[in-house]
Structure formats: structure tokens, C-alpha cells
Design a protein around this motif. Structure first.
Motif, mmCIF file in Angstrom:
data_model
loop_
_atom_site.group_PDB
_atom_site.id
_atom_site.type_symbol
_atom_site.label_atom_id
_atom_site.label_comp_id
_atom_site.label_asym_id
_atom_site.label_seq_id
_atom_site.Cartn_x
_atom_site.Cartn_y
_atom_site.Cartn_z
ATOM 1 N N MET A 104 0.861 -1.173 0.000
ATOM 2 C CA MET A 104 0.000 0.000 0.000
ATOM 3 C C MET A 104 0.906 1.234 0.000
ATOM 4 O O MET A 104 1.883 1.281 0.745
ATOM 5 N N ALA A 105 0.610 2.198 -0.849
ATOM 6 C CA ALA A 105 1.473 3.374 -0.981
ATOM 7 C C ALA A 105 1.589 4.126 0.334
ATOM 8 O O ALA A 105 0.596 4.277 1.064
ATOM 9 N N CYS A 106 2.805 4.601 0.633
ATOM 10 C CA CYS A 106 3.050 5.216 1.941
ATOM 11 C C CYS A 106 2.377 6.584 2.089
ATOM 12 O O CYS A 106 1.972 6.970 3.177
ATOM 13 N N GLY A 107 2.287 7.333 0.997
ATOM 14 C CA GLY A 107 1.648 8.643 1.034
ATOM 15 C C GLY A 107 2.538 9.772 1.515
ATOM 16 O O GLY A 107 2.123 10.936 1.479
ATOM 17 N N VAL A 108 3.769 9.459 1.959
ATOM 18 C CA VAL A 108 4.618 10.502 2.552
ATOM 19 C C VAL A 108 5.987 10.651 1.876
ATOM 20 O O VAL A 108 6.681 11.634 2.129
ATOM 21 N N CYS A 109 6.400 9.710 1.036
ATOM 22 C CA CYS A 109 7.660 9.876 0.309
ATOM 23 C C CYS A 109 7.477 10.959 -0.763
ATOM 24 O O CYS A 109 6.352 11.358 -1.080
ATOM 25 N N ASP A 110 8.586 11.445 -1.314
ATOM 26 C CA ASP A 110 8.512 12.524 -2.309
ATOM 27 C C ASP A 110 7.586 12.165 -3.471
ATOM 28 O O ASP A 110 6.796 12.986 -3.937
ATOM 29 N N SER A 111 7.720 10.932 -3.949
ATOM 30 C CA SER A 111 6.954 10.528 -5.124
ATOM 31 C C SER A 111 5.456 10.462 -4.824
ATOM 32 O O SER A 111 4.627 10.904 -5.622
ATOM 33 N N CYS A 112 5.097 9.915 -3.660
ATOM 34 C CA CYS A 112 3.678 9.895 -3.261
ATOM 35 C C CYS A 112 3.138 11.312 -3.088
ATOM 36 O O CYS A 112 2.005 11.611 -3.489
ATOM 37 N N ARG A 113 3.938 12.191 -2.474
ATOM 38 C CA ARG A 113 3.499 13.567 -2.268
ATOM 39 C C ARG A 113 3.221 14.267 -3.599
ATOM 40 O O ARG A 113 2.205 14.966 -3.753
ATOM 41 N N LEU A 114 4.131 14.103 -4.562
ATOM 42 C CA LEU A 114 3.944 14.715 -5.877
ATOM 43 C C LEU A 114 2.684 14.185 -6.551
ATOM 44 O O LEU A 114 1.894 14.933 -7.129
ATOM 45 N N ARG A 115 2.502 12.864 -6.468
ATOM 46 C CA ARG A 115 1.332 12.240 -7.097
ATOM 47 C C ARG A 115 0.033 12.711 -6.445
ATOM 48 O O ARG A 115 -0.907 13.127 -7.143
ATOM 49 N N LEU A 116 -0.021 12.659 -5.128
ATOM 50 C CA LEU A 116 -1.235 13.065 -4.418
ATOM 51 C C LEU A 116 -1.574 14.532 -4.668
ATOM 52 O O LEU A 116 -2.748 14.888 -4.847
ATOM 53 N N ASN A 117 -0.552 15.376 -4.693
ATOM 54 C CA ASN A 117 -0.793 16.799 -4.952
ATOM 55 C C ASN A 117 -1.301 17.016 -6.375
ATOM 56 O O ASN A 117 -2.155 17.869 -6.619
ATOM 57 N N GLY A 118 -0.779 16.214 -7.317
ATOM 58 C CA GLY A 118 -1.246 16.305 -8.697
ATOM 59 C C GLY A 118 -2.718 15.976 -8.822
ATOM 60 O O GLY A 118 -3.477 16.675 -9.500
ATOM 61 N N PHE A 119 -3.146 14.914 -8.144
ATOM 62 C CA PHE A 119 -4.562 14.546 -8.160
ATOM 63 C C PHE A 119 -5.412 15.613 -7.470
ATOM 64 O O PHE A 119 -6.492 15.956 -7.952
ATOM 65 N N LYS A 120 -4.893 16.140 -6.367
ATOM 66 C CA LYS A 120 -5.633 17.172 -5.629
ATOM 67 C C LYS A 120 -5.862 18.398 -6.498
ATOM 68 O O LYS A 120 -6.981 18.924 -6.587
ATOM 69 N N LEU A 121 -4.804 18.874 -7.164
ATOM 70 C CA LEU A 121 -4.916 20.061 -8.010
ATOM 71 C C LEU A 121 -5.780 19.796 -9.245
ATOM 72 O O LEU A 121 -6.407 20.713 -9.776
ATOM 73 N N ALA A 122 -5.798 18.533 -9.693
ATOM 74 C CA ALA A 122 -6.644 18.171 -10.839
ATOM 75 C C ALA A 122 -8.106 17.994 -10.422
ATOM 76 O O ALA A 122 -8.990 17.881 -11.275
ATOM 77 N N GLY A 123 -8.348 17.943 -9.116
ATOM 78 C CA GLY A 123 -9.713 17.844 -8.613
ATOM 79 C C GLY A 123 -10.322 16.463 -8.698
ATOM 80 O O GLY A 123 -11.547 16.313 -8.747
ATOM 81 N N VAL A 124 -9.469 15.423 -8.694
ATOM 82 C CA VAL A 124 -9.970 14.044 -8.759
ATOM 83 C C VAL A 124 -9.267 13.193 -7.704
ATOM 84 O O VAL A 124 -8.199 13.548 -7.204
ATOM 85 N N LYS A 125 -9.862 12.051 -7.381
ATOM 86 C CA LYS A 125 -9.319 11.163 -6.367
ATOM 87 C C LYS A 125 -8.369 10.156 -7.006
ATOM 88 O O LYS A 125 -8.672 9.584 -8.057
ATOM 89 N N ASP A 126 -7.239 9.945 -6.369
ATOM 90 C CA ASP A 126 -6.288 8.930 -6.821
ATOM 91 C C ASP A 126 -6.920 7.547 -6.613
ATOM 92 O O ASP A 126 -7.379 7.240 -5.503
ATOM 93 N N PRO A 127 -6.928 6.697 -7.646
ATOM 94 C CA PRO A 127 -7.590 5.392 -7.506
ATOM 95 C C PRO A 127 -6.809 4.343 -6.717
ATOM 96 O O PRO A 127 -7.359 3.285 -6.407
#
Length: 224
Positions: free
Chosen positions: A197-220
Motif C-alpha cells: 500500500m502506498a506510503c503517502g509521505v515519500c517525495d513521489s507519493c506527495r507529488l502524485r497526491l498533490n497532482g490529483f488534488k490540483l486536478a480535482g480528482v481522487k487517486d484510484p
């Protein structure tokens, strides 16, 4: 231009960026030859599983999985040396410890050899310059220099373009483009640390989650 039988080598990590790049190449009408590297990274098995799912969904005509064990011997990266902790505190100064020395240079050199063998016209890579955590081998100038070197070091009739359609995009734009092309984002993986399960706190997870947030959609994908 008639693209019938035109081939593209797509370097595919199993991540969101390289997957979108491959889908963009597919839309252009190229036959997809997928290339994946196992290099001793922490999430190697998960990335490989994602790669195969993506190859199935995109209809890759061929797939290569190459094992590069020397990256672990070289070390110097938190991705390949488990004695180095993956940072989870956000933005770091300078080049992050998750940078794998000259990884894209090595990947592209191997892709160049494969492109020559397969008669491919382009090599696609999902590098992102602005949003890539500061890796020096994600810069457009570097990729262009490698393209020139590949063409200098291969047969005269081998003329290869390195296609990097995401190089100037933000993560939110990548998410939007991926949704527009129906990219199966649920089958992609970005986490540097964990495979279950993705950690959500490493650099790569942070970039991905922020991208989804700014795009206005939920990461699947699921996060811890």
C-alpha cells in the motif's frame, strides 16, 4: 505520415508518467515495444506487476524485462540501498537521496541498442523536468544530448528520436491528460517505499497526491 509498422520503444516503469507517455505514443499510431528494468529498487515486484498490467491494457506487441543488478552494487541511492532511509519530510535541498546515479542515461543507452535492433523510430521516456524532485537526468538538455550520442553511436540508417512529451508538464496536467486518454491509473505505482500500500509521505507519493488534488480528482490507488 503513414505510421503502419512504425515502432516505438517505450521505457515503462509502471509509474503514472511513463504510462501516460506510452499511451500518447499509442494514440500517435506507433506499435508499442515495452521496456522495463528491474534494478534492485525497493518496489521492484510491484512495479513489474504494474508494467505487465499496463502492457496488457495498451496492447504492447512485445515486452522486454531486463535485470540490472549493478545498481545495488553502486548504491548511493535510497531506492537501491536499504541502509539509506527514503525521505518522508517533504522538500529537500539539492539532489534528493532517491536519485539513482545516471539511471536514465543507462536506461536510454540500453533502449538505444534495442531501438536499433527492432528498427524503432522513437524512444519514449516519461521524464518530467519541473516536477521531478530535482533529478539531473530528467532535464530536457540531458535527454537531447543522449539522443545525439545514440545517433552518433549507431548505424547510419538508425535515426532515433527520444520522445519526452511530459518534460514541461506539472503533475496535475499529467493526471488530466491521463484521464483524457483513459489511462488505467489504478494499475500504476509511484511509491518509493512500499509495495503493498502506498506510503503517502515519500517525495513521489506527495507529488502524485498533490497532482490529483490540483486536478480535482481522487487517486484510484490506496494509501496507508
Amino acid at each position: 505520415m503513414n505510421l503502419k509498422n512504425k515502432k516505438a520503444i517505450c521505457i515503462m516503469s509502471g509509474g503514472m508518467d511513463s504510462t501516460l507517455g506510452a499511451y500518447m505514443v499509442k494514440k500517435m499510431g506507433y506499435e508499442i515495444i515495452a521496456l522495463h528494468f528491474n534494478y534492485g529498487q525497493r518496489t521492484q515486484e510491484k512495479e513489474l506487476s504494474c508494467f505487465h498490467k499496463i502492457c496488457d491494457s495498451i496492447g504492447a506487441s512485445n515486452r522486454y524485462v531486463l535485470d540490472l543488478d549493478f545498481f545495488a552494487q553502486i548504491g548511493a541511492s535510497a531506492l537501491t540501498d536499504k541502509s539509506i532511509e527514503v525521505p518522508t519530510g517533504g522538500v529537500q535541498k539539492g539532489v534528493p537521496v532517491t536519485y539513482v546515479p545516471f539511471r536514465n542515461g543507462i536506461f536510454l543507452s540500453i533502449a538505444g541498442a534495442l531501438a536499433e535492433k527492432e528498427g524503432a523510430e522513437i524512444i519514449a521516456i516519461g521524464v518530467v523536468e519541473e516536477d521531478s524532485s530535482g533529478y539531473p537526468d530528467c532535464r530536457e538538455s540531458f535527454i537531447k544530448s543522449i539522443e545525439q550520442s545514440i545517433n552518433l553511436g549507431t548505424k547510419e540508417e538508425t535515426k532515433i528520436q527520444i520522445y519526452m512529451p511530459l518534460v514541461h508538464l506539472k503533475k496535475s496536467q499529467i493526471v488530466q491528460h491521463a484521464l483524457g486518454l483513459n489511462v488505467p491509473l489504478e494499475n500504476t505505482w509511484s511509491c518509493y517505499k512500499d509495495e503493498e500500500m502506498a506510503c503517502g509521505v515519500c517525495d513521489s507519493c506527495r507529488l502524485r497526491l498533490n497532482g490529483f488534488k490540483l486536478a480535482g480528482v481522487k487517486d484510484p490507488i490506496e494509501y496507508q
